[in-house]
Design an enzyme around this catalytic site. Structure first.
Site, PDB file in Angstrom:
ATOM      1  N   ARG A 130      10.940 -36.090  82.289  1.00 47.73           N
ATOM      2  CA  ARG A 130      11.525 -34.440  82.583  1.00 47.73           C
ATOM      3  C   ARG A 130      12.823 -34.135  82.099  1.00 47.73           C
ATOM      4  O   ARG A 130      12.851 -32.877  81.762  1.00 47.73           O
ATOM      5  CB  ARG A 130      11.453 -34.514  84.220  1.00 47.73           C
ATOM      6  CG  ARG A 130       9.967 -34.496  84.677  1.00 47.73           C
ATOM      7  CD  ARG A 130      10.070 -34.177  86.126  1.00 47.73           C
ATOM      8  NE  ARG A 130      10.841 -32.905  86.823  1.00 47.73           N
ATOM      9  CZ  ARG A 130      10.948 -32.632  87.931  1.00 47.73           C
ATOM     10  NH1 ARG A 130      10.718 -33.551  88.903  1.00 47.73           N
ATOM     11  NH2 ARG A 130      11.479 -31.491  88.156  1.00 47.73           N
ATOM     12  N   TYR A 144      14.109 -16.586  81.132  1.00 46.72           N
ATOM     13  CA  TYR A 144      15.159 -15.516  81.402  1.00 46.72           C
ATOM     14  C   TYR A 144      16.026 -16.582  81.996  1.00 46.72           C
ATOM     15  O   TYR A 144      16.190 -17.384  82.364  1.00 46.72           O
ATOM     16  CB  TYR A 144      14.400 -14.705  82.617  1.00 46.72           C
ATOM     17  CG  TYR A 144      13.570 -15.253  83.692  1.00 46.72           C
ATOM     18  CD1 TYR A 144      12.424 -15.799  83.640  1.00 46.72           C
ATOM     19  CD2 TYR A 144      14.391 -15.498  84.977  1.00 46.72           C
ATOM     20  CE1 TYR A 144      11.771 -16.236  84.556  1.00 46.72           C
ATOM     21  CE2 TYR A 144      13.645 -16.085  86.124  1.00 46.72           C
ATOM     22  CZ  TYR A 144      12.291 -16.469  85.836  1.00 46.72           C
ATOM     23  OH  TYR A 144      11.690 -17.068  86.747  1.00 46.72           O
ATOM     24  N   MET A 146      19.249 -17.201  84.833  1.00 42.30           N
ATOM     25  CA  MET A 146      19.654 -16.372  86.147  1.00 42.30           C
ATOM     26  C   MET A 146      20.885 -17.109  86.728  1.00 42.30           C
ATOM     27  O   MET A 146      21.416 -18.317  86.353  1.00 42.30           O
ATOM     28  CB  MET A 146      18.455 -16.761  87.104  1.00 42.30           C
ATOM     29  CG  MET A 146      18.241 -18.314  87.496  1.00 42.30           C
ATOM     30  SD  MET A 146      17.005 -18.774  88.777  1.00 42.30           S
ATOM     31  CE  MET A 146      18.001 -18.258  90.272  1.00 42.30           C
ATOM     32  N   LYS A 148      23.052 -17.805  90.606  1.00 40.04           N
ATOM     33  CA  LYS A 148      22.859 -18.145  92.176  1.00 40.04           C
ATOM     34  C   LYS A 148      24.117 -17.110  92.641  1.00 40.04           C
ATOM     35  O   LYS A 148      25.081 -17.253  91.985  1.00 40.04           O
ATOM     36  CB  LYS A 148      23.088 -19.387  92.723  1.00 40.04           C
ATOM     37  CG  LYS A 148      21.781 -20.339  92.367  1.00 40.04           C
ATOM     38  CD  LYS A 148      20.874 -19.746  93.395  1.00 40.04           C
ATOM     39  CE  LYS A 148      19.380 -20.741  93.199  1.00 40.04           C
ATOM     40  NZ  LYS A 148      19.335 -22.276  93.471  1.00 40.04           N
ATOM     41  N   HIS A 171      11.622 -23.407  98.239  1.00 39.77           N
ATOM     42  CA  HIS A 171      11.564 -23.100  96.732  1.00 39.77           C
ATOM     43  C   HIS A 171      10.385 -23.976  96.028  1.00 39.77           C
ATOM     44  O   HIS A 171       9.483 -23.431  95.362  1.00 39.77           O
ATOM     45  CB  HIS A 171      12.697 -22.972  96.015  1.00 39.77           C
ATOM     46  CG  HIS A 171      12.660 -22.795  94.381  1.00 39.77           C
ATOM     47  ND1 HIS A 171      12.695 -21.960  94.082  1.00 39.77           N
ATOM     48  CD2 HIS A 171      12.703 -24.109  93.544  1.00 39.77           C
ATOM     49  CE1 HIS A 171      12.592 -21.941  92.536  1.00 39.77           C
ATOM     50  NE2 HIS A 171      12.605 -23.356  92.294  1.00 39.77           N
ATOM     51  N   GLN A 184       7.501 -25.416  84.382  1.00 39.43           N
ATOM     52  CA  GLN A 184       8.976 -25.017  84.360  1.00 39.43           C
ATOM     53  C   GLN A 184      10.055 -25.905  83.859  1.00 39.43           C
ATOM     54  O   GLN A 184       9.771 -27.054  84.109  1.00 39.43           O
ATOM     55  CB  GLN A 184       9.388 -24.432  85.649  1.00 39.43           C
ATOM     56  CG  GLN A 184      10.208 -24.971  86.533  1.00 39.43           C
ATOM     57  CD  GLN A 184       9.950 -26.300  87.128  1.00 39.43           C
ATOM     58  OE1 GLN A 184       8.605 -26.773  86.973  1.00 39.43           O
ATOM     59  NE2 GLN A 184      10.454 -26.810  88.253  1.00 39.43           N
ATOM     60  N   SER A 222      15.408 -17.165  96.273  1.00 44.69           N
ATOM     61  CA  SER A 222      15.656 -15.833  95.079  1.00 44.69           C
ATOM     62  C   SER A 222      15.664 -14.504  95.752  1.00 44.69           C
ATOM     63  O   SER A 222      16.572 -13.914  95.224  1.00 44.69           O
ATOM     64  CB  SER A 222      14.210 -15.950  94.309  1.00 44.69           C
ATOM     65  OG  SER A 222      13.833 -16.953  93.604  1.00 44.69           O
TER      66      SER A 222
HETATM   67  O1  76R Z   1      12.391 -31.139  90.953  1.00 44.01           O
HETATM   68  C1  76R Z   1      11.594 -30.607  91.566  1.00 44.01           C
HETATM   69  O2  76R Z   1      10.488 -30.510  91.333  1.00 44.01           O
HETATM   70  C2  76R Z   1      11.865 -30.300  93.090  1.00 44.01           C
HETATM   71  C3  76R Z   1      11.963 -28.891  93.482  1.00 44.01           C
HETATM   72  C4  76R Z   1      12.741 -27.999  92.463  1.00 44.01           C
HETATM   73  C5  76R Z   1      14.127 -27.627  92.152  1.00 44.01           C
HETATM   74  C6  76R Z   1      15.237 -28.821  92.594  1.00 44.01           C
HETATM   75  C7  76R Z   1      12.131 -26.990  91.975  1.00 44.01           C
HETATM   76  C8  76R Z   1      10.771 -26.628  91.799  1.00 44.01           C
HETATM   77  N1  76R Z   1      13.088 -26.013  91.197  1.00 44.01           N
HETATM   78  C9  76R Z   1      14.396 -26.709  91.485  1.00 44.01           C
HETATM   79  C10 76R Z   1      15.522 -26.208  91.116  1.00 44.01           C
HETATM   80 MN1  76R Z   1      12.713 -24.364  90.444  1.00 44.01          MN
HETATM   81  N2  76R Z   1      12.507 -22.564  89.369  1.00 44.01           N
HETATM   82  C11 76R Z   1      13.358 -21.407  89.322  1.00 44.01           C
HETATM   83  C12 76R Z   1      12.705 -20.376  89.003  1.00 44.01           C
HETATM   84  O3  76R Z   1      12.164 -16.405  89.273  1.00 44.01           O
HETATM   85  C13 76R Z   1      12.888 -16.978  90.246  1.00 44.01           C
HETATM   86  O4  76R Z   1      12.838 -16.767  91.547  1.00 44.01           O
HETATM   87  C14 76R Z   1      13.768 -18.350  89.993  1.00 44.01           C
HETATM   88  C15 76R Z   1      13.479 -18.978  88.818  1.00 44.01           C
HETATM   89  C16 76R Z   1      11.308 -20.677  88.560  1.00 44.01           C
HETATM   90  C17 76R Z   1      10.313 -19.680  88.478  1.00 44.01           C
HETATM   91  C18 76R Z   1      11.076 -22.267  89.219  1.00 44.01           C
HETATM   92  C19 76R Z   1       9.993 -22.639  89.214  1.00 44.01           C
HETATM   93  N3  76R Z   1      14.838 -23.840  90.311  1.00 44.01           N
HETATM   94  C20 76R Z   1      15.603 -24.943  90.265  1.00 44.01           C
HETATM   95  C21 76R Z   1      17.036 -24.476  90.039  1.00 44.01           C
HETATM   96  C22 76R Z   1      18.450 -25.175  90.050  1.00 44.01           C
HETATM   97  C23 76R Z   1      19.023 -24.738  91.370  1.00 44.01           C
HETATM   98  C24 76R Z   1      20.260 -25.261  91.845  1.00 44.01           C
HETATM   99  O5  76R Z   1      20.478 -26.357  91.444  1.00 44.01           O
HETATM  100  O6  76R Z   1      21.047 -24.668  92.527  1.00 44.01           O
HETATM  101  C25 76R Z   1      16.822 -23.121  89.504  1.00 44.01           C
HETATM  102  C26 76R Z   1      17.626 -21.978  89.005  1.00 44.01           C
HETATM  103  C27 76R Z   1      15.395 -22.904  89.697  1.00 44.01           C
HETATM  104  C28 76R Z   1      14.657 -21.703  89.464  1.00 44.01           C
HETATM  105  N4  76R Z   1      10.847 -24.619  90.522  1.00 44.01           N
HETATM  106  C29 76R Z   1      10.195 -25.607  91.122  1.00 44.01           C
HETATM  107  C30 76R Z   1       9.638 -23.838  89.893  1.00 44.01           C
HETATM  108  C31 76R Z   1       8.506 -24.563  90.052  1.00 44.01           C
HETATM  109  C32 76R Z   1       7.077 -24.014  89.547  1.00 44.01           C
HETATM  110  C33 76R Z   1       8.724 -25.721  90.661  1.00 44.01           C
HETATM  111  C34 76R Z   1       7.764 -26.758  91.198  1.00 44.01           C
HETATM  112  C35 76R Z   1       7.723 -27.950  90.218  1.00 44.01           C
HETATM  113  C36 76R Z   1       6.585 -28.872  90.424  1.00 44.01           C
HETATM  114  O7  76R Z   1       6.779 -29.336  91.619  1.00 44.01           O
HETATM  115  O8  76R Z   1       5.975 -29.429  89.749  1.00 44.01           O
END
Ligand code: 76R
Length: 248
Positions: A130, A144, A146, A148, A171, A184, A222
């Site tokens: 990954r 896009y 983003m 926090k 999330h 993603q 979000s």
């Molecule tokens: O690592 C993991 O799979 C565990 C869960 C996970 C984390 C830690 C996860 C799952 N994300 C994580 C971190 Mn995410 N993600 C976004 C967006 O449009 C929006 O509202 C937000 C944009 C999408 C669409 C998305 C999709 N994620 C993050 C972080 C870092 C946060 C931090 O460190 O503070 C961001 C900025 C972020 C944003 N996320 C998932 C997805 C999807 C589809 C998953 C599921 C993945 C899976 O289980 O296969």
């Protein structure tokens, strides 16, 4: 002070958005156009080779709408390599028919919010895959940036680790419902570019981008804590499709 999340970093990322100078392209003579196209094809082949050798990965998509005509998304071991790719491309004849419209510099990032305690993530082949992913050749891309939020009572960075963990769990649960439909790649860009993260999504059905992003808007992470920049959406390009797009 709240505890910072631990992050793991993988390949550096450059999203390089370009537009085509269609007037110059149309007015160029046949031989110049064909030389430019050959150069482009040889770059695409070189990037495929790098990907086959697991030394990086590149995704190439056309962009719908006026923000750009196409994007090269490169993942490489170092910023030097990204810079070298950019410079080499800029020296080509084909590049002289394009102009840069946007770029984004970041690095593939995984955080420890969902990590299994007591395990060493760097010994886990799934985690390594990954961090250094081969970008999917899905039909569509969505990119896009983003942040926090840090605004009065809505300040992500003032929340305790446990609270952020539980919010991130929710999330992740939404995200998991899209497994197999949307892939993603989260890239961190604090210190590298204007936003805190780049979000790059890949799907064969572009509608799933809208469904996923809309559903996430209702999730607290979000709804309350996210701010977004411009969205770019596009269609897969390969050598053939790029040639067809440039056909005059
Ligand atoms: O690592 C993991 O799979 C565990 C869960 C996970 C984390 C830690 C996860 C799952 N994300 C994580 C971190 Mn995410 N993600 C976004 C967006 O449009 C929006 O509202 C937000 C944009 C999408 C669409 C998305 C999709 N994620 C993050 C972080 C870092 C946060 C931090 O460190 O503070 C961001 C900025 C972020 C944003 N996320 C998932 C997805 C999807 C589809 C998953 C599921 C993945 C899976 O289980 O296969």
């Amino acid at each position: 002070m709240s505890e910072a999340a631990q992050t793991l970093e993988g390949w550096y990322a450059l999203h390089d958005f370009r537009s085509i100078d269609w007037t110059a392209w149309r007015l160029a003579d046949e031989s110049e156009r064909s030389r430019a196209l050959d150069e482009l094809q040889s770059f695409l082949q070189q990037w495929t080779k790098t990907e086959e050798n697991k030394q990086g990965s590149t995704a190439v998509y056309s962009i719908v709408g006026q923000k750009a005509d196409f994007v090269f998304m490169h993942l490489r071991e170092s910023l030097e390599e990204l810079s070298a790719i950019e410079t080499a491309f800029n020296k080509t004849t084909f590049a002289s028919f394009t102009y840069p419209v946007h770029s984004y510099v970041s690095i593939v990032e995984l955080s420890n919010y969902m990590a299994q305690p007591g395990s060493d993530p760097l010994q886990n082949p799934d985690i390594i895959a990954r961090l250094k992913p081969t970008l999917p050749k899905a039909g569509h891309i969505c990119f896009y940036p983003m942040n926090k939020r840090r605004d009065g009572n809505d300040n992500w960075y003032m929340l305790a680790m446990d609270e952020r963990k539980s919010l991130m769990r929710s999330h992740g649960m939404i995200g998991r419902q899209y497994a197999g439909k949307v892939k993603q790649i989260i890239t961190g860009s604090v210190g590298f570019d204007n936003w805190e993260w780049g979000v790059t999504l890949f799907a064969d059905d572009a509608l799933q981008f809208k469904k996923l992003i809309y559903e996430m808007r209702f999730d607290e992470v979000s709804a309350r804590y996210a701010d977004f920049g411009d969205f770019y959406v596009g269609n897969l390009l390969n050598e053939e499709k790029f040639a067809a797009m440039l056909q005059i």
